[in-house]
Design an enzyme around this catalytic site. Sequence first.
Site, PDB file in Angstrom:
ATOM      1  N   SER A 184     -47.963-107.918  47.446  1.00 25.90           N
ATOM      2  CA  SER A 184     -47.745-106.548  46.667  1.00 25.90           C
ATOM      3  C   SER A 184     -47.608-105.463  47.483  1.00 25.90           C
ATOM      4  O   SER A 184     -48.263-105.054  48.524  1.00 25.90           O
ATOM      5  CB  SER A 184     -49.088-106.307  45.989  1.00 25.90           C
ATOM      6  OG  SER A 184     -49.068-105.011  45.400  1.00 25.90           O
TER       7      SER A 184
ATOM      8  N   HIS B 182     -44.098-108.390  44.840  1.00 25.63           N
ATOM      9  CA  HIS B 182     -44.879-108.008  43.730  1.00 25.63           C
ATOM     10  C   HIS B 182     -44.580-106.559  43.715  1.00 25.63           C
ATOM     11  O   HIS B 182     -45.290-106.059  44.542  1.00 25.63           O
ATOM     12  CB  HIS B 182     -46.101-108.639  43.860  1.00 25.63           C
ATOM     13  CG  HIS B 182     -47.198-108.194  42.313  1.00 25.63           C
ATOM     14  ND1 HIS B 182     -47.098-109.196  41.467  1.00 25.63           N
ATOM     15  CD2 HIS B 182     -47.877-107.452  42.217  1.00 25.63           C
ATOM     16  CE1 HIS B 182     -47.886-108.646  40.441  1.00 25.63           C
ATOM     17  NE2 HIS B 182     -48.706-107.542  41.095  1.00 25.63           N
TER      18      HIS B 182
ATOM     19  N   MET C 104     -47.334 -98.347  37.592  1.00 24.60           N
ATOM     20  CA  MET C 104     -48.559 -98.021  36.803  1.00 24.60           C
ATOM     21  C   MET C 104     -48.184 -96.400  36.395  1.00 24.60           C
ATOM     22  O   MET C 104     -47.490 -95.668  36.924  1.00 24.60           O
ATOM     23  CB  MET C 104     -49.639 -97.621  37.729  1.00 24.60           C
ATOM     24  CG  MET C 104     -49.954 -98.979  38.616  1.00 24.60           C
ATOM     25  SD  MET C 104     -51.560 -98.612  39.443  1.00 24.60           S
ATOM     26  CE  MET C 104     -51.682-100.387  40.372  1.00 24.60           C
TER      27      MET C 104
ATOM     28  N   MET D 177     -47.999-102.130  34.593  1.00 29.63           N
ATOM     29  CA  MET D 177     -49.308-101.817  33.947  1.00 29.63           C
ATOM     30  C   MET D 177     -48.852-100.327  33.374  1.00 29.63           C
ATOM     31  O   MET D 177     -49.396 -99.445  33.701  1.00 29.63           O
ATOM     32  CB  MET D 177     -50.184-101.610  35.178  1.00 29.63           C
ATOM     33  CG  MET D 177     -50.799-102.887  35.818  1.00 29.63           C
ATOM     34  SD  MET D 177     -51.524-102.891  37.356  1.00 29.63           S
ATOM     35  CE  MET D 177     -50.125-102.891  38.325  1.00 29.63           C
TER      36      MET D 177
ATOM     37  N   MET E 241     -55.462-111.646  35.685  1.00 28.05           N
ATOM     38  CA  MET E 241     -56.075-110.550  36.533  1.00 28.05           C
ATOM     39  C   MET E 241     -57.185-110.942  37.248  1.00 28.05           C
ATOM     40  O   MET E 241     -58.134-111.219  36.389  1.00 28.05           O
ATOM     41  CB  MET E 241     -56.159-109.139  36.062  1.00 28.05           C
ATOM     42  CG  MET E 241     -54.674-108.556  35.626  1.00 28.05           C
ATOM     43  SD  MET E 241     -53.515-108.270  36.955  1.00 28.05           S
ATOM     44  CE  MET E 241     -54.676-107.217  38.143  1.00 28.05           C
TER      45      MET E 241
END
Length: 225
Positions: free
Chosen positions: A9, A32, A36, A67, A136
């Site tokens: 990530s 990744h 957000m 997200m 998650m």
Amino acid sequence: MTQCCINPSILSADFVNLEAELQRIGNADAVHVDVMDNHFVPNLTIGLPVVQRIQAVSPVPLDAHLMIADADRWAPGFADAGLASVTFHAEASIAPVKLARELRSRGAKAGMALRPATAVEPYLDMLSELDMLLIMTVEPGFGGQAFLDVTLPKIRRARAAIEGSGIDVAIQVDGGITEETITRAAEAGANVFVAGSAVYGDDDPAAAIDRLRKEAARTLRAATE
Ligand code: DX5
Ligand code: ZN
């Protein structure tokens, strides 16, 4: 058992030097990208224009984790950008089957994510619409949190349902993945592993990826023997 993937990530990377940071993880299976919106999660990262630039320079395919609220409206644009896979949150979608189909029709793999307290059972009948289920393993929003072992039974139930139905759906885990926790997640049935701080917190991110892959592969091999 499907292929084992390590997807670092970039949330833990240096955002001012993203192009160079991407070059450090050339041995990853995908990168990744955490998007957000400060509504679905209490944090804000990057939007589509920056993701498009990452897509243009990345040596590895992009795995976007959205997200964001109102996924039905915003996720298709990420598929249009040519990303390998686009994952939306079940809690943020009103019509997840329609959205998954839309992502696939636009050429992306369709992923759906569940927060730690969201049960997988209501979604088992739509697994065939998905290429990946993201379970998650921390509350979404921030890197560097501790792995939540309470999510392991859900990973096990999801893996059993996938094996039982005979469809090929990857199970991705995201949050608190380290050389220690990756074995528990793999044992439970995960096969795609996101790691932010465990990769970019290391002086040699490529070596960290190799170590994580070795641990996961060893566990997955033992599980199928
Ligand atoms: C958290 C993000 C994760 C995060 C993982 O909401 O979805 O992808 O970057 O970071 P680590 O591996 O540090 O828990
Ligand atoms: Zn993520």
